[in-house]
Write a protein that holds these residues in place. Structure first.
Motif, PDB file in Angstrom:
ATOM      1  N   UNK A   3       0.575  -0.906   0.455  1.00 41.38           N
ATOM      2  CA  UNK A   3       0.129  -0.169   0.044  1.00 41.38           C
ATOM      3  C   UNK A   3       0.393   1.202   0.325  1.00 41.38           C
ATOM      4  N   UNK A   4       0.770   2.370  -0.910  1.00 41.03           N
ATOM      5  CA  UNK A   4       1.157   3.376  -1.138  1.00 41.03           C
ATOM      6  C   UNK A   4       0.421   4.738  -0.907  1.00 41.03           C
ATOM      7  N   UNK A   5       0.661   5.521   0.734  1.00 39.15           N
ATOM      8  CA  UNK A   5      -0.512   6.715   0.635  1.00 39.15           C
ATOM      9  C   UNK A   5       0.442   7.794   0.464  1.00 39.15           C
ATOM     10  N   UNK A   6      -0.872   8.832  -0.110  1.00 40.75           N
ATOM     11  CA  UNK A   6      -0.715   9.994  -0.692  1.00 40.75           C
ATOM     12  C   UNK A   6      -1.003  11.728  -0.211  1.00 40.75           C
ATOM     13  N   UNK A   7      -0.947  12.306   0.354  1.00 39.22           N
ATOM     14  CA  UNK A   7      -1.870  13.696  -0.067  1.00 39.22           C
ATOM     15  C   UNK A   7      -1.948  14.231   1.183  1.00 39.22           C
ATOM     16  N   UNK A  17      -8.548  18.466   3.024  1.00 35.95           N
ATOM     17  CA  UNK A  17      -7.065  17.586   2.110  1.00 35.95           C
ATOM     18  C   UNK A  17      -8.142  15.903   1.752  1.00 35.95           C
ATOM     19  N   UNK A  18      -7.684  15.018   0.533  1.00 40.92           N
ATOM     20  CA  UNK A  18      -7.611  14.114   0.439  1.00 40.92           C
ATOM     21  C   UNK A  18      -6.422  13.364  -0.121  1.00 40.92           C
ATOM     22  N   UNK A  94      -3.167   6.511   8.043  1.00 45.18           N
ATOM     23  CA  UNK A  94      -2.257   5.182   7.462  1.00 45.18           C
ATOM     24  C   UNK A  94      -3.440   4.611   7.128  1.00 45.18           C
ATOM     25  N   UNK A  95      -3.106   4.089   5.416  1.00 42.50           N
ATOM     26  CA  UNK A  95      -3.628   3.637   4.456  1.00 42.50           C
ATOM     27  C   UNK A  95      -3.930   1.575   4.903  1.00 42.50           C
ATOM     28  N   UNK A  96      -4.926   0.544   4.908  1.00 42.81           N
ATOM     29  CA  UNK A  96      -4.823  -0.442   5.404  1.00 42.81           C
ATOM     30  C   UNK A  96      -5.768  -1.172   4.234  1.00 42.81           C
ATOM     31  N   UNK A 114      -4.120  -6.708   7.767  1.00 45.09           N
ATOM     32  CA  UNK A 114      -2.879  -7.201   7.912  1.00 45.09           C
ATOM     33  C   UNK A 114      -1.703  -6.919   7.293  1.00 45.09           C
ATOM     34  N   UNK A 115      -2.585  -5.353   6.437  1.00 45.19           N
ATOM     35  CA  UNK A 115      -1.588  -4.821   5.448  1.00 45.19           C
ATOM     36  C   UNK A 115      -1.499  -3.430   6.083  1.00 45.19           C
ATOM     37  N   UNK A 116      -0.513  -2.684   5.911  1.00 48.76           N
ATOM     38  CA  UNK A 116      -0.418  -0.895   7.042  1.00 48.76           C
ATOM     39  C   UNK A 116       0.141  -0.715   5.809  1.00 48.76           C
ATOM     40  N   UNK A 117      -0.187   0.507   4.865  1.00 48.27           N
ATOM     41  CA  UNK A 117       0.793   1.776   4.374  1.00 48.27           C
ATOM     42  C   UNK A 117       2.154   2.520   5.059  1.00 48.27           C
ATOM     43  N   UNK A 118       2.683   2.976   4.795  1.00 50.90           N
ATOM     44  CA  UNK A 118       3.727   3.553   5.788  1.00 50.90           C
ATOM     45  C   UNK A 118       3.341   5.245   6.398  1.00 50.90           C
ATOM     46  N   UNK A 119       1.809   5.364   5.864  1.00 52.36           N
ATOM     47  CA  UNK A 119       1.867   6.599   6.473  1.00 52.36           C
ATOM     48  C   UNK A 119       1.610   8.658   6.290  1.00 52.36           C
TER      49      UNK A 119
END
Length: 126
Positions: A3-7, A17-18, A94-96, A114-119
């Motif tokens: 998972x890759x979070x941005x914004x 914000x988005x 965090x995206x999960x 079980x899956x987490x992005x980097x925050x």
């Protein structure tokens, strides 16, 4: 699943914000994806989640009516539109993604993802 979070970023109270999260790897149709957040000195808490199949949506009471979660199945992305932001929304978001199917009563528990992005940091301050 990765998972890759941005914004994330800084905004004044009342602003917007988005956040966006892209997933790579195999996602099972009904496994929820969503967002948790952790403010300084506080425990990580549920924000919102959505099912890929059917699109059922869940929100924390603290963000309902201000935040909107959405998904794009084809692109495997999940977005969180945050409006009317408050200083108490300041946190790392965090995206999960769940590693299995969850029933409604399990959606808000962080241990079920079980899956987490980097925050990504969201700061709401004047």
């Amino acid at each position: 699943v990765q998972l890759q979070a941005s914004g994330g970023g800084s905004v004044q109270p009342g602003g917007s914000l988005r956040l966006s999260c892209s997933a790579s790897g195999r996602l099972v149709n009904n496994n929820p994806m969503g967002w948790f957040r952790q403010a300084p000195g506080k425990e990580r808490e549920f924000v919102a989640a959505i099912r890929w199949s059917g699109g059922t949506i869940y929100y924390a009471d603290s963000v309902r009516g201000r935040f909107t979660i959405s998904r794009d199945n084809a692109k495997k992305t999940v977005a969180l539109q945050m409006n009317s932001l408050k200083p108490e929304d300041t946190a790392v978001y965090y995206c999960v993604a769940a590693s299995g199917s969850l029933i409604a009563s399990e959606i808000r528990r962080k241990d079920n993802y079980g899956y987490w992005g980097q925050g990504t940091l969201v700061t709401v301050s004047s």
